[in-house]
Design an enzyme around this catalytic site. Structure first.
Site, mmCIF file in Angstrom:
data_model
loop_
_atom_site.group_PDB
_atom_site.id
_atom_site.type_symbol
_atom_site.label_atom_id
_atom_site.label_comp_id
_atom_site.label_asym_id
_atom_site.label_seq_id
_atom_site.Cartn_x
_atom_site.Cartn_y
_atom_site.Cartn_z
ATOM 1 N N LYS A 54 0.851 -1.200 0.000
ATOM 2 C CA LYS A 54 0.000 0.000 0.000
ATOM 3 C C LYS A 54 0.889 1.254 0.000
ATOM 4 O O LYS A 54 0.645 2.198 -0.758
ATOM 5 C CB LYS A 54 -0.939 -0.003 1.220
ATOM 6 N N GLN A 98 -4.453 -1.176 9.569
ATOM 7 C CA GLN A 98 -4.385 -2.545 9.055
ATOM 8 C C GLN A 98 -4.963 -3.518 10.088
ATOM 9 O O GLN A 98 -4.611 -3.475 11.267
ATOM 10 C CB GLN A 98 -2.925 -2.901 8.720
ATOM 11 N N ASP A 121 -11.177 2.730 3.807
ATOM 12 C CA ASP A 121 -11.558 1.313 3.767
ATOM 13 C C ASP A 121 -13.088 1.167 3.666
ATOM 14 O O ASP A 121 -13.592 0.100 3.323
ATOM 15 C CB ASP A 121 -11.129 0.618 5.074
HETATM 16 N N1 GUN Z 1 -6.523 -6.648 6.508
HETATM 17 C C1 GUN Z 1 -6.792 -7.473 5.473
HETATM 18 N N2 GUN Z 1 -7.475 -6.807 4.507
HETATM 19 C C2 GUN Z 1 -7.634 -5.549 4.939
HETATM 20 C C3 GUN Z 1 -8.249 -4.385 4.384
HETATM 21 O O1 GUN Z 1 -8.807 -4.378 3.283
HETATM 22 N N3 GUN Z 1 -8.198 -3.251 5.144
HETATM 23 C C4 GUN Z 1 -7.605 -3.228 6.356
HETATM 24 N N4 GUN Z 1 -7.610 -2.064 7.031
HETATM 25 N N5 GUN Z 1 -7.031 -4.289 6.902
HETATM 26 C C5 GUN Z 1 -7.038 -5.434 6.192
#
Ligand code: GUN
Length: 298
Positions: A54, A98, A121
């Site tokens: 990311k 995350q 998100d």
């Molecule tokens: N952990 C696994 N997938 C995701 C996601 O799409 N967003 C976040 N914040 N954590 C994750």
């Protein structure tokens, strides 16, 4: 006839190029660039690898990127204070925490503390509600469903009046994509059915789908004879079914029997290289949208 492959890897490239162009335009107009903060708690290898990707993508696009790596034993109060800091930072448009978080921290409390207008998100209940209302209210769509809809649109799949069957009812994929496909708008206006583990005749529902979206997390769940000839099949499943001993990498399989399904479907997404690569691209798109929205309203 073999199905057309809808490549997430290719569509992702197109989307990232479009975002890059928009960021360059913002810079040329003397505006600030989109800002994303990634908050990583602890050192889980999977989380580190997702967050690293990311950060890399955000940097390649010319975003302002802040990394907040916090220790595994951070208190909930300290994490909430960190979120509050970025809620009030005018140069930050997106806050990504995350998941999963360690046991001493209540995930819900943390996600609910993010300013909904920076919730890229789209996990905050306010954004879940906005998605339900639809139209201009829904600034952010959650990243995986947003990626699915983008693939449907960019592969010129007709959605208006189409029978869409969604296999799976998770909060992250099944429920939101079902609602998005039923809304008024581009890549939507569909007739939607959600099926799940308690559905009586899964096969019968799948067989009438013009667009079949499978997010069950069960490798090979959808059999080739469940697929309507010529339909579009979106496979969201990413299942580790073994290990390649030469490369040391996991062997991935979707929820659909791909080799057989591609001889029946009209269009199909592969695993890997399908929905997976789209998710981060849509996170970046949400961050860009958030910045554009903030600049317009400042
Ligand atoms: N952990 C696994 N997938 C995701 C996601 O799409 N967003 C976040 N914040 N954590 C994750």
């Amino acid at each position: 006839m073999t199905a057309e492959i809808i490549s997430g890897t290719e569509i992702r490239k197109e989307i990232l190029a479009e975002i890059k162009e928009d960021v360059a335009k913002m810079k040329a107009e003397g505006k600030r660039v989109p800002g994303l903060v990634t908050i990583l708690v602890g050192e889980s290898p999977a989380s580190i690898s997702y967050v690293t990707l990311k950060i890399k993508t955000a940097n390649e696009l010319g975003f302002k990127e802040i990394q907040e790596n916090q220790p595994e034993d951070i208190s909930e109060a300290d994490l909430l204070a960190l979120i509050d800091k970025y809620n009030n930072d005018p140069e930050i448009d997106g806050i990504l925490v995350q998941l999963p978080l360690p046991d001493q921290i209540d995930d819900k409390k943390v996600l609910n503390a993010i300013n909904p207008d920076k919730d890229v998100d789209a996990f905050h209940p306010v954004n879940v509600g906005r998605l339900m209302i639809g139209g201009d209210e829904a600034i952010f769509h959650p990243c995986t469903p947003a990626g699915i809809q983008e693939m449907i649109v960019r592969s010129n799949t007709e959605t208006s009046g189409a029978e869409v069957v969604v296999v799976g009812r998770s909060n992250i994929v099944g429920k939101p994509i079902a609602m998005m496909m039923a809304q008024k708008g581009i890549g939507a206006n569909s007739t939607v059915t959600i099926v799940h583990t308690r559905t009586k005749d899964l096969a019968a529902h799948c067989k009438r789908a013009d667009i079949l979206i499978v997010a069950a997390g069960v490798p090979g769940l959808v059999k080739p004879e469940w697929i309507k000839p010529g339909s579009t099949v979106i496979d969201v499943g990413v299942n580790r079914i073994g290990m390649n001993e030469k490369t040391g990498k996991a062997i991935l399989s979707g929820d659909v029997d791909y080799d057989a399904a591609k001889e029946i479907a009209g269009k199909i997404t592969p695993v890997p290289g399908g929905v997976g690569p789209m998710t981060i691209a849509m996170l970046m798109k949400n961050t860009l949208k958030s910045a554009q929205y903030a600049l317009k309203n400042s």
